[in-house]
Design a protein around this motif. Structure first.
Motif, short mmCIF file in Angstrom:
data_model
loop_
_atom_site.label_atom_id
_atom_site.label_comp_id
_atom_site.label_asym_id
_atom_site.label_seq_id
_atom_site.Cartn_x
_atom_site.Cartn_y
_atom_site.Cartn_z
N THR A 4 0.86 -1.31 -0.12
CA THR A 4 0.05 -0.04 0.05
C THR A 4 0.74 1.28 -0.05
O THR A 4 1.92 1.35 0.39
CB THR A 4 -0.89 0.14 1.19
OG1 THR A 4 -0.13 -0.11 2.33
CG2 THR A 4 -1.89 -0.99 1.26
N ARG A 5 0.37 2.21 -0.64
CA ARG A 5 1.19 3.47 -0.87
C ARG A 5 1.06 4.23 0.81
O ARG A 5 -0.11 4.20 0.82
CB ARG A 5 0.77 4.37 -2.01
CG ARG A 5 1.02 3.89 -3.28
CD ARG A 5 0.21 4.51 -4.27
NE ARG A 5 0.86 5.95 -4.24
CZ ARG A 5 1.89 6.43 -5.10
NH1 ARG A 5 2.51 5.54 -5.67
NH2 ARG A 5 2.32 7.91 -4.97
N SER A 6 2.17 4.58 1.23
CA SER A 6 2.20 5.33 2.53
C SER A 6 1.36 6.71 2.33
O SER A 6 1.24 7.35 1.31
CB SER A 6 3.78 5.62 2.73
OG SER A 6 4.29 6.60 2.13
N GLY A 7 0.88 7.11 3.42
CA GLY A 7 0.56 8.42 3.56
C GLY A 7 1.37 9.58 3.47
O GLY A 7 0.93 10.78 3.89
N GLN A 8 2.62 9.48 3.25
CA GLN A 8 3.57 10.68 3.12
C GLN A 8 3.23 11.55 2.11
O GLN A 8 2.86 11.04 1.05
CB GLN A 8 5.09 9.94 3.14
CG GLN A 8 5.18 8.90 4.38
CD GLN A 8 6.69 8.38 4.78
OE1 GLN A 8 7.23 8.38 3.56
NE2 GLN A 8 6.94 8.13 5.54
N PRO A 9 3.54 12.64 2.24
CA PRO A 9 3.31 13.75 1.16
C PRO A 9 4.05 13.23 -0.36
O PRO A 9 4.99 12.61 -0.12
CB PRO A 9 3.99 14.99 1.64
CG PRO A 9 4.00 14.91 3.23
CD PRO A 9 4.26 13.41 3.41
N GLU A 10 3.41 13.81 -1.23
CA GLU A 10 3.57 13.51 -2.67
C GLU A 10 5.28 13.67 -2.91
O GLU A 10 5.88 12.83 -3.74
CB GLU A 10 3.03 14.22 -3.70
CG GLU A 10 3.29 13.85 -5.00
CD GLU A 10 2.35 14.85 -6.05
OE1 GLU A 10 2.40 14.25 -7.24
OE2 GLU A 10 1.41 15.45 -5.58
N PHE A 11 5.81 14.75 -2.49
CA PHE A 11 7.08 15.21 -2.51
C PHE A 11 7.93 13.67 -2.28
O PHE A 11 8.86 13.68 -2.99
CB PHE A 11 7.72 16.45 -2.02
CG PHE A 11 8.99 16.58 -2.06
CD1 PHE A 11 9.79 17.41 -3.35
CD2 PHE A 11 9.83 16.09 -1.14
CE1 PHE A 11 10.79 17.42 -3.30
CE2 PHE A 11 11.25 16.31 -0.82
CZ PHE A 11 11.94 17.13 -2.12
N TRP A 12 7.76 13.48 -1.17
CA TRP A 12 8.70 12.26 -0.63
C TRP A 12 8.30 10.92 -1.16
O TRP A 12 9.17 10.12 -1.39
CB TRP A 12 8.56 12.32 1.05
CG TRP A 12 8.76 13.48 1.76
CD1 TRP A 12 7.88 14.45 2.07
CD2 TRP A 12 9.99 13.88 1.98
NE1 TRP A 12 8.50 15.53 2.55
CE2 TRP A 12 10.18 15.12 2.55
CE3 TRP A 12 11.34 13.33 1.86
CZ2 TRP A 12 11.09 15.81 2.81
CZ3 TRP A 12 12.33 13.94 2.13
CH2 TRP A 12 12.46 15.21 2.69
N ARG A 13 6.98 10.79 -1.69
CA ARG A 13 6.67 9.57 -2.10
C ARG A 13 7.33 9.33 -3.73
O ARG A 13 7.80 8.09 -3.82
CB ARG A 13 5.02 9.42 -2.41
CG ARG A 13 4.18 9.01 -1.21
CD ARG A 13 3.13 8.55 -1.29
NE ARG A 13 2.08 9.28 -2.27
CZ ARG A 13 1.32 10.31 -2.21
NH1 ARG A 13 1.24 10.88 -1.11
NH2 ARG A 13 0.89 10.81 -3.26
N GLU A 14 7.26 10.35 -4.32
CA GLU A 14 7.90 10.53 -5.65
C GLU A 14 9.33 10.06 -5.65
O GLU A 14 9.95 9.53 -6.26
CB GLU A 14 7.61 11.73 -6.17
CG GLU A 14 6.10 11.93 -6.77
CD GLU A 14 6.09 13.19 -7.70
OE1 GLU A 14 7.01 14.09 -7.51
OE2 GLU A 14 4.89 13.50 -8.04
N LEU A 15 10.07 10.23 -4.55
CA LEU A 15 11.43 10.33 -4.49
C LEU A 15 11.68 8.74 -4.09
O LEU A 15 12.80 8.18 -4.72
CB LEU A 15 11.95 10.86 -3.22
CG LEU A 15 12.33 12.34 -3.45
CD1 LEU A 15 12.74 12.90 -1.81
CD2 LEU A 15 13.27 12.86 -4.38
#
Length: 390
Positions: free
Chosen positions: A97-108
């Motif tokens: 599952t994708r984490s609930g962290q902000p998009e900037f950090w998920r994209e990295l």
């Protein structure tokens, strides 16, 4: 460099080995030592059967090594470049599952076009701060006119010098920084003339701050010692250091000296101030199965944060990519050297770290003209980006 099974077993406490008959502890490899490692042990103590061990700077060799039986179930990776190493990436179990962290950090942590999140951020760092003793330094407003005196630099740690380079580059030429970061497979980006200009500007700052003897001393000084130079020995007035300098200051001073809030790294001309961030990514390795994914989710989900982690955040030196941490916007960019792979990949005595150490040596110890030293360093970076490891 491979890591043997004997080396791994030697790092596992006897109490953990004795419990293997009941439940094999989840093996978690980290890079930290000292206070950070101690705090992390506190964080995971309430999870269950977990054995944490420090692989130190050899964590990349451990994750790339041919001995698959010694791979950890979970790794907390300190450099994003390791996450994008083809061999290591193939050994990482994707998060379900994708984490609930902000998009900037998920994209990295999501390879371009894949849609698969490889890991989740556990700990991040603000690397654009300057610390000083109360009343001992005026906040610089313009990088072009900044000539700091009584400056401490732990130049024995290559990442300290690369943090300086990244902040000056992002302040001076933010578009060049972004192109470098997003075009790592295009070595010609390193030919940009702005990079030579940045190296000359950086060399001039270092030249103004150090005599040859002070430069030689800085080359043998590690990060922690540069903090002590300012806040304990008082032989320097200020030091550029990430947010995790605060626990070091508190530990060695016992609150005996004033520790004002650090000021941000100065801007250049009309550009916004740089904000360079780094961090540690928790990943589940293939052999860890679902219990490894469960641990990563538990460790990085803000809804399950244990009290020990909350206390760590409150004590300072720990940021998370949530509202109390750093958010996207402005001149925020991820640490360039932590993203590099190939010939410029950082490490003791190699890559970008080596080039910057040579630049520091030339302008401080050898008193080489900053523009001349910068030209040599620029040529080395271009060569390293095209021809392999330095």
């Amino acid at each position: 460099m491979s890591v043997s099974r004997r080396t791994l077993l030697a790092a596992i406490p006897a109490t953990a080995l004795a419990g293997c008959a009941r439940e094999r502890p989840l093996q978690v490899a980290v890079v930290w030592s000292g206070e950070e490692l101690r705090r992390f042990h506190e964080v995971v103590s309430g999870y269950g059967a977990v054995n944490v061990y420090s692989a130190g700077d050899n964590i990349g060799a451990l994750l790339r090594g041919p001995a698959q039986e010694v791979l950890p179930d979970v790794a907390v990776i300190p450099r994003l470049g390791l996450l994008h190493d083809p061999l290591i990436q193939g050994r990482i179990r994707r998060l379900t599952t994708r984490s609930g962290q902000p998009e900037f950090w998920r994209e990295l942590v999501t390879p371009y076009g894949s849609g698969e999140q490889l890991g989740a951020w556990f700990k991040i760092a603000n690397k654009s701060l300057i610390w000083y003793r109360d009343g001992q330094a005026a906040q610089p407003t313009n990088l072009a006119a900044w000539q700091p005196s009584r400056l401490a630099i732990g130049a024995a740690d290559g990442w300290v010098l690369s943090d300086w380079f990244e902040n000056v580059l992002l302040a001076y030429a933010p578009e060049v920084y972004r192109r470098l970061y997003h075009s790592l497979d295009s070595p010609d980006q390193w030919r940009a003339p702005e990079i030579a200009e940045v190296l000359a500007l950086l060399g001039g700052i270092w030249r103004s701050a150090f005599t040859p003897e002070q430069g030689r001393r800085a080359l043998t000084m590690q990060f922690h010692d540069s903090i002590l130079d300012v806040f304990v020995y008082r032989t320097a007035d200020l030091v550029a250091a990430p947010d995790f300098a605060l626990p070091v200051i508190k530990r060695y001073t016992g609150g005996r000296v004033g520790v004002p809030a650090p000021f941000p790294f100065p801007a250049y001309a009309g550009n916004p101030r740089p904000l360079v961030v780094g961090g540690d990514v928790a990943v589940a390795m293939n052999d860890g199965a679902e219990k490894a994914v469960d641990f990563v989710n538990w460790l990085t989900d803000p809804l399950t944060q244990p009290y020990a982690l909350t206390r760590w955040v409150q004590d300072g030196g720990f940021l998370m990519p949530f509202p109390q941490g750093l958010k996207s916007g402005g001149n925020l960019q991820y640490d360039l050297s932590d993203r590099l792979i190939g010939g410029l990949e950082g490490g003791d005595g190699r890559g970008l770290w080596r080039v910057l150490t040579e630049l520091f040596t030339n302008v401080t110890v050898n008193q080489t003209d900053p523009a001349t030293a910068a030209s040599t360093a620029h040529d080395r970076l271009v060569a390293g980006s095209r021809e392999g490891a330095l």
